[in-house]
Design an enzyme around this catalytic site. Structure first.
Site, PDB file in Angstrom:
ATOM      1  N   GLY A   1      74.120  60.691  23.124  1.00 53.70           N
ATOM      2  CA  GLY A   1      73.533  62.141  22.929  1.00 53.70           C
ATOM      3  C   GLY A   1      72.713  62.179  24.341  1.00 53.70           C
ATOM      4  O   GLY A   1      71.777  62.380  24.191  1.00 53.70           O
TER       5      GLY A   1
ATOM      6  N   ASP B   1      83.183  64.603  20.822  1.00 57.98           N
ATOM      7  CA  ASP B   1      82.653  64.525  19.643  1.00 57.98           C
ATOM      8  C   ASP B   1      82.227  63.567  19.397  1.00 57.98           C
ATOM      9  O   ASP B   1      83.356  63.024  18.640  1.00 57.98           O
ATOM     10  CB  ASP B   1      83.355  65.045  18.616  1.00 57.98           C
TER      11      ASP B   1
ATOM     12  N   TYR C   1      60.191  70.040   7.408  1.00 57.17           N
ATOM     13  CA  TYR C   1      60.083  68.706   8.858  1.00 57.17           C
ATOM     14  C   TYR C   1      60.099  67.440   7.860  1.00 57.17           C
ATOM     15  O   TYR C   1      60.703  67.006   7.021  1.00 57.17           O
ATOM     16  CB  TYR C   1      59.239  68.300   9.501  1.00 57.17           C
TER      17      TYR C   1
ATOM     18  N   LYS D   1      65.521  62.075   7.649  1.00 57.03           N
ATOM     19  CA  LYS D   1      65.300  61.056   9.327  1.00 57.03           C
ATOM     20  C   LYS D   1      64.393  59.989   8.629  1.00 57.03           C
ATOM     21  O   LYS D   1      64.737  58.855   8.438  1.00 57.03           O
ATOM     22  CB  LYS D   1      63.617  61.689   9.580  1.00 57.03           C
TER      23      LYS D   1
ATOM     24  N   VAL E   1      59.574  70.783  24.005  1.00 54.79           N
ATOM     25  CA  VAL E   1      60.552  71.712  23.762  1.00 54.79           C
ATOM     26  C   VAL E   1      62.111  71.290  23.946  1.00 54.79           C
ATOM     27  O   VAL E   1      62.407  71.375  24.879  1.00 54.79           O
ATOM     28  CB  VAL E   1      59.712  73.169  24.658  1.00 54.79           C
ATOM     29  N   THR E   2      63.054  71.602  22.725  1.00 54.91           N
ATOM     30  CA  THR E   2      64.122  70.953  23.047  1.00 54.91           C
ATOM     31  C   THR E   2      65.167  72.210  22.626  1.00 54.91           C
ATOM     32  O   THR E   2      64.614  72.848  21.270  1.00 54.91           O
ATOM     33  CB  THR E   2      64.939  70.080  22.515  1.00 54.91           C
TER      34      THR E   2
END
Length: 398
Positions: free
Chosen positions: A52, A115, A239, A248, A279-280
């Site tokens: 990633g 992938d 979240y 998570k 910010v993503t």
């Protein structure tokens, strides 16, 4: 050759174009900041795999490893190359820029574009690592994908952003209109919780480490990291206590299991780093978060505490991954890079603004302008020094 003028075209939290020169400059800025922090490479992990690696924390991790430690890096990502008059994805241009800058400084950079959940990409990565790196000192799992096809069952799971057990209503920002609105999220069904854990939990992280271990590609003392977020109470329903939070928690539990295995077999370890809100592409899609970020940025900038992805990953590299700096953890064995964000004075100020904010005062009491600039910057737009009226070559190759 495919030279054209590239303009920002955004739909909500998705930008459908990317600017190659803007992406190049953004990556170059990260490299320059890392060079300034570490003028000479420090002793640390010299062979690094980032899963990633094309944007956000993954890209910043790769920059920090390469220019902080002089590391050889392999990045795994799934990004769209340019096609005809259609631009590549921002992550593709980011990765191309990283490779050019690394080559200019004599740093090895390899890539596998596909992938990361698939067996084929894992096998291709194994072959590349064996050929170019020999073995790996650090594996960073920074994958943020919305869906996952399980290689064993062939079934595709889709993650969701939902509360668990009750309906949740809160303020958020309509990114198209730039207004403060309310959003109501229905509670997740049990199968949605399971699917989100399948996509965003620790199973794939475990699969990567198991494969690399089986292939004898891990060094003595190898480390692995994955990234998470906790955030303030205002975001907890969607979240920490929502579907993402369940995933998570699974990630953290996987980290404990991997730590036991790597410690026993390699004298190494595994950790989860809890990072600051930034910010993503992923965070912009989460209801409530863009408004929280706009307020947080204002407060942290005023207190001279603001950090972006590079500043966070630079701190992680230099304070927790350098040879003489073992990871510092809390009572749950988590690395806490969100310590500045969650300071009492910061959160008190943010929550005071949260109670006040509405569409009329959004631009006055928040840094929504800064949020929007950061969001555009993810795709190479609103970057200083770039003339967006000038044609650019979009056919950039890795």
């Amino acid at each position: 050759m495919a030279i054209q003028v590239v303009k920002e075209r955004t739909r909500g939290f998705i930008c459908v174009t990317a600017h190659p020169e803007g992406c190049q400059r953004r990556v170059a800025e990260q490299v320059a900041a890392m060079r300034k922090a570490a003028p000479s490479p420090l002793e640390g992990p010299g062979r690094v795999l980032v899963i990633g690696a094309s944007s956000g924390y993954g890209l910043a991790t790769r920059v920090s490893a390469a220019w902080g430690f002089g590391a050889k890096t392999v990045g795994v990502f799934r990004e769209r190359p340019p096609e005809g008059r259609r631009t590549a994805s921002a992550g593709y241009y980011n990765s191309a820029a990283f490779h050019r800058l690394a080559a200019a400084d004599g740093l090895y950079a390899g890539a596998v574009n596909g992938d990361a959940f698939s067996d084929d990409v894992k096998k291709e990565t194994v072959q590349l690592v064996r050929k170019e790196l020999g073995k790996i000192d650090l594996v960073v799992y920074s994958l943020a994908a919305p869906r996952r096809t399980n290689p064993e069952t062939g079934e595709t799971a889709q993650s969701v952003l939902k509360p668990i057990g009750y309906e949740f209503t809160s303020k958020t920002i309509d990114l198209t209109q730039g207004t403060v609105t309310e959003v109501t999220l229905e509670p997740a069904e049990e199968d949605e919780i399971v699917a989100t854990i399948d996509v965003m939990g620790g199973e794939d992280w475990q699969a990567w480490i198991d494969l690399l271990s089986e292939e004898r590609l891990l060094t003595e003392g190898v480390r692995t990291l994955a990234y998470s977020y906790v955030g303030p109470e205002v975001t907890w329903p969607i979240y920490r206590d929502g579907t993402i939070g369940m995933a998570k928690k699974d990630l953290v539990q996987t980290g404990h299991q991997l730590n036991d295995m790597l410690a026993a077999q390699y004298g190494g370890g595994a950790w989860v780093s809890v990072n600051k809100a930034v910010v993503t592409q992923a965070s912009a899609a989460i209801p409530v978060v863009p408004l929280y970020l706009s307020l947080l940025f204002k407060v942290m900038k005023e207190k001279d505490l603001h950090e972006g992805c590079l500043e966070q990953m630079r701190r992680l590299a230099l304070d927790h991954l350098a040879a003489d700096k073992p990871p510092r953890v809390d009572e749950q064995r988590l690395i806490r890079l969100d310590d500045l964000e969650l300071r009492d004075d910061v959160q008190d100020a943010v929550m005071d603004l949260w109670e006040q904010v509405d569409s009329r005062n959004l631009s006055d009491i928040s840094d929504f302008a800064g949020f929007r600039k950061e969001f555009s910057g993810l795709f190479g737009f609103q970057v200083e020094g770039v003339d967006y009226d000038e044609p650019v070559e979009i056919d950039v190759r890795l």
